[in-house]
Structures are given as structure tokens and as C-alpha cells.
Design an enzyme around this catalytic site. Structure first.
Site, PDB file in Angstrom:
ATOM      1  CD  GLU A 206     -14.919  12.515  31.628  1.00 37.77           C
ATOM      2  OE1 GLU A 206     -16.069  12.780  31.174  1.00 37.77           O
ATOM      3  OE2 GLU A 206     -14.327  11.458  31.356  1.00 37.77           O
TER       4      GLU A 206
ATOM      5  CD  GLU B 252     -11.688   1.991  27.283  1.00 39.63           C
ATOM      6  OE1 GLU B 252     -12.332   2.139  28.333  1.00 39.63           O
ATOM      7  OE2 GLU B 252     -11.489   2.918  26.467  1.00 39.63           O
TER       8      GLU B 252
ATOM      9  NE  ARG C 117     -14.585   1.392  30.160  1.00 37.24           N
ATOM     10  CZ  ARG C 117     -15.428   2.175  29.495  1.00 37.24           C
ATOM     11  NH1 ARG C 117     -16.668   1.816  29.317  1.00 37.24           N
ATOM     12  NH2 ARG C 117     -15.008   3.322  28.998  1.00 37.24           N
TER      13      ARG C 117
ATOM     14  CB  THR D 182      -9.796   7.155  35.516  1.00 38.79           C
ATOM     15  OG1 THR D 182     -10.139   8.246  34.671  1.00 38.79           O
ATOM     16  CG2 THR D 182      -9.832   5.858  34.727  1.00 38.79           C
TER      17      THR D 182
ATOM     18  CG  ASP E  63      -8.351  11.780  29.523  1.00 36.44           C
ATOM     19  OD1 ASP E  63      -7.583  10.838  29.324  1.00 36.44           O
ATOM     20  OD2 ASP E  63      -9.559  11.759  29.197  1.00 36.44           O
TER      21      ASP E  63
END
Ligand code: DMJ
Length: 353
Positions: free
Chosen positions: A260, A17, A21, A344, A144
Site C-alpha cells: 500500500e 479474495e 485476485r 485493489t 480499507d
């Protein structure tokens, strides 16, 4: 950020994460501004995250302490192992510290090596033993973006081996997860070892796949899958977190402001210029205004069927959901897709810095 951000803190963070980010955000900001202080912060963060990769297999632990380097969380998943190379590879490019690239790439390759004989990965693996602790395979949460990064690392770094890993994986997904139904094309759930279908669930996170298929040149399938995603959205006017596409019944009714489906509409529009994707974007935007607005901002929905609101706005709503909506309607010159690859978390990174 420049005045107050410091990573010298005794806190345990999720490597994945914080990489997608913060590390991605700092690197993208550095590439756009040339501000060396942003790169210094990224380098400092990268150094503090590196102990996460010190497992017997080279696949990272889930958690790492930024001050002490103490790690925990040997049981993790493909997304958290395989969604690091765009960021760590870019950090290596800018700092000249090749170890950043090599450690993240090794993690990705070690994961790929452990795919089953039919080419599938599953929901959970132990990074100390290298053994799978689950047999459930799909393209949703926890898996994913591993697939997304196989393709995108080939695009950003010209890494041919990643390109081959993507193509092999795409073939396995098409053979065992793709599901042709009366309501269209979906990608469901199967057993990692036998390939036997185990569930017909698809949701908001799975909706990254049309965009990635389009980027990889698999346009026909991308368009068909996006049509299914749109059907899922229109069922109740906002997409649920999980839908059973065989019965069209909602399995998890929340909508946590996910990007998404919008990201896929944006990528498909850029590739095809088909106005139907603008129309989809308009529907998504109007639904957000209609159902998720509050006096103080925008919130998640607890239930897309009843319209019940929650009280939370995840950071990806700004970083991704609104950014992709903006880019969908902005002129192409705003951001040239031949020159950047989106992480992503929707941070653009330059193909040749
Ligand atoms: C984002 O943090 C990233 O896109 C991640 O890969 C998974 N999904 C969330 C938003 O839904």
C-alpha cells in the site's frame, strides 16, 4: 492457465479474495490480450461466485463453494462486501450479463445505506439481518478497500452515485478519523455512532489512503498523510503492521510484504511529479532487498524491530508490491493512468474497453 485452470472444484473460497485476485487477474489479462479463453474462465468463475450475493440484504456471504454454490459466513466486513464492483462490473461489460454488475453494485449501496448518522461504517456487519455487530470504525484492514472502490467505481464506470458516496464518506473520515498530532496527520479509530476517538492506531494497510486521496483530487491531505506513512516506515527501516502514532510504539511488528505505501508513492508521483516520491520508492526497494531476501526468494518479516524473517511470500508481492515499484520508476507511457483504473489487487482495467 489456459491449459489447466478449472473452477469446477468442490472447494469453498472467500468471495472477496478470489474476486480481487483471480477474477480481476483474468479480466485484466483478457483486456490486454483479447484472448477469449480468459474471458470464458472469468465468466465461469463469476457464475460460480454469484450465489454469494443471495442473502436477504443483497450483501454477500463471506464464503461460497465453487461447485455446489453453498454459502456461509453471514458476519462479514465492509471490505469484503464493497470491493467487488470493479471486477463484476467489468465482467458484465465484456459478457453483456448485467446481473454481475447489478448484484455487486447493490451490495455496495446496501452497505453505504447502513452507515451511521455521522457517515461511518464499522468492522463487522451481519448480511442476513443487516445489523452491525461492531462499532469500531477506521480505514484499515476489513474496511480499507470499500472506500477505495467508491472512488474507483466512479472513475471506471462514470458512476456519479458512487462518486457522491465517496465524497460523503471522505467528509466523515476527515471529520471523525483524521487526527492532527505532533507527528503529523494520521487517520485513527473512532466509534461508528458517536465519532468519539477510540484508538490512535495506523498501519501498513491504512497506507492505501494517500493514493486514493490523490486520485480523488485531495492532494494536500494525500501528501501530508504519505509523509506520516513514510515516517512510520523509517522508524525501524520497514513499516510495522500496526503503529500507535501517539506514542510511536509498534503494536504489531510484522511486515507481510504489503504494497500500500508503495502504491501511494506511485500514485502521488504520477500526480505531482515530485522527486521525493522516487526517493521514497528507492528507500522501500533497498529495504526489501536488505531485509526480506532469502536464497530462494523474498519473505515476510515476523518482526521489523528485530529483523526476524518468516517463510512466506503472498501472491500480492508480485501482483502489487513489485508492480507498483516497477511502475514508479518506469516511464509514464508504460501505463497511462487516464486510461486505466487499478483494482485493489493492482490489476489494471480499461476505462473504455
Ligand atoms: C491486497 O490483497 C489487497 O490490496 C487488499 O485490498 C488488501 N491488502 C492486500 C495487500 O496488503
Amino acid at each position: 492457465i489456459l491449459e489447466r485452470l478449472s473452477f469446477d472444484r468442490d472447494i469453498t473460497v472467500k468471495n472477496f479474495e478470489i474476486t480481487i485476485r483471480l477474477l480481476g487477474g483474468l479480466l485484466s489479462g483478457y483486456e490486454m490480450t483479447g484472448d477469449e479463453e480468459l474471458l470464458r474462465l472469468a465468466d465461469d468463475l463469476g457464475t460460480r461466485l454469484l450465489p454469494a450475493f443471495d442473502s436477504p440484504t443483497g450483501m454477500p456471504y463471506m464464503f461460497v463453494n465453487l461447485k455446489t454454490g453453498t454459502v456461509r459466513g453471514a458476519k462479514t466486513n465492509p471490505a469484503e462486501i464493497g470491493t467487488l464492483l470493479l471486477e463484476f462490473g467489468t465482467l458484465a461489460r465484456h459478457t453483456g450479463k448485467q446481473a454481475y454488475h447489478d448484484k455487486a453494485r447493490r451490495a455496495l449501496v446496501e452497505l453505504y445505506r447502513r452507515r451511521s448518522s455521522i457517515g461511518l461504517v464499522a468492522e463487522e456487519i451481519d448480511v442476513e439481518t443487516g445489523q452491525w455487530t461492531s462499532r469500531t470504525s477506521h480505514v484499515g484492514g476489513g474496511i480499507d478497500s470499500y472506500y477505495e472502490y467508491l472512488l474507483k467505481c466512479s472513475l471506471l464506470f462514470g458512476d456519479g452515485e458512487c462518486g457522491k458516496m465517496w465524497k460523503d464518506s471522505r467528509r466523515a473520515l476527515r471529520r471523525y478519523l483524521a487526527d492532527e498530532t505532533r507527528s503529523g496527520l494520521w487517520y485513527g479509530e473512532a466509534d461508528r455512532v458517536t465519532g468519539k476517538r477510540t484508538a490512535s492506531q495506523f498501519g501498513a494497510l491504512h497506507a492505501f489512503l494517500p493514493g486514493v486521496l490523490a486520485l480523488g483530487g485531495d492532494l494536500r491531505r494525500a501528501e501530508r498523510l504519505q509523509a506520516s506513512c513514510y515516517r512510520m516506515w523509517m522508524l525501524h527501516g520497514v513499516e510495522p503492521e500496526i503503529l500507535d502514532y501517539r506514542t510511536m510504539q509498534v503494536v504489531h511488528a510484522g511486515y507481510p510484504l504489503r504494497p500500500e505505501i508503495i502504491e501511494s508513492a506511485f500514485l502521488l508521483y504520477r500526480v505531482t511529479k515530485d522527486p521525493q516520491y522516487l526517493e521514497m520508492g528507492r528507500k522501500f526497494f533497498e529495504a526489501l532487498l536488505r531485509t526480506c531476501r532469502t536464497d530462494a526468494g523474498t519473505t515476510v518479516l515476523e518482526n521489523v524491530v528485530t529483523g526476524e524473517k518468516g517463510d512466506l511470500m503472498p501472491s500480492y508481492y508480485l501482483a502489487e508490491t513489485l508492480k507498483y515499484l516497477y511502475l514508479l520508476f518506469a516511464p509514464d507511457e508504460t501505463l497511462d493512468l487516464d486510461r486505466v483504473v487499478f483494482t485493489t489487487e493492482a490489476h489494471p482495467l480499461r476505462r473504455s474497453p
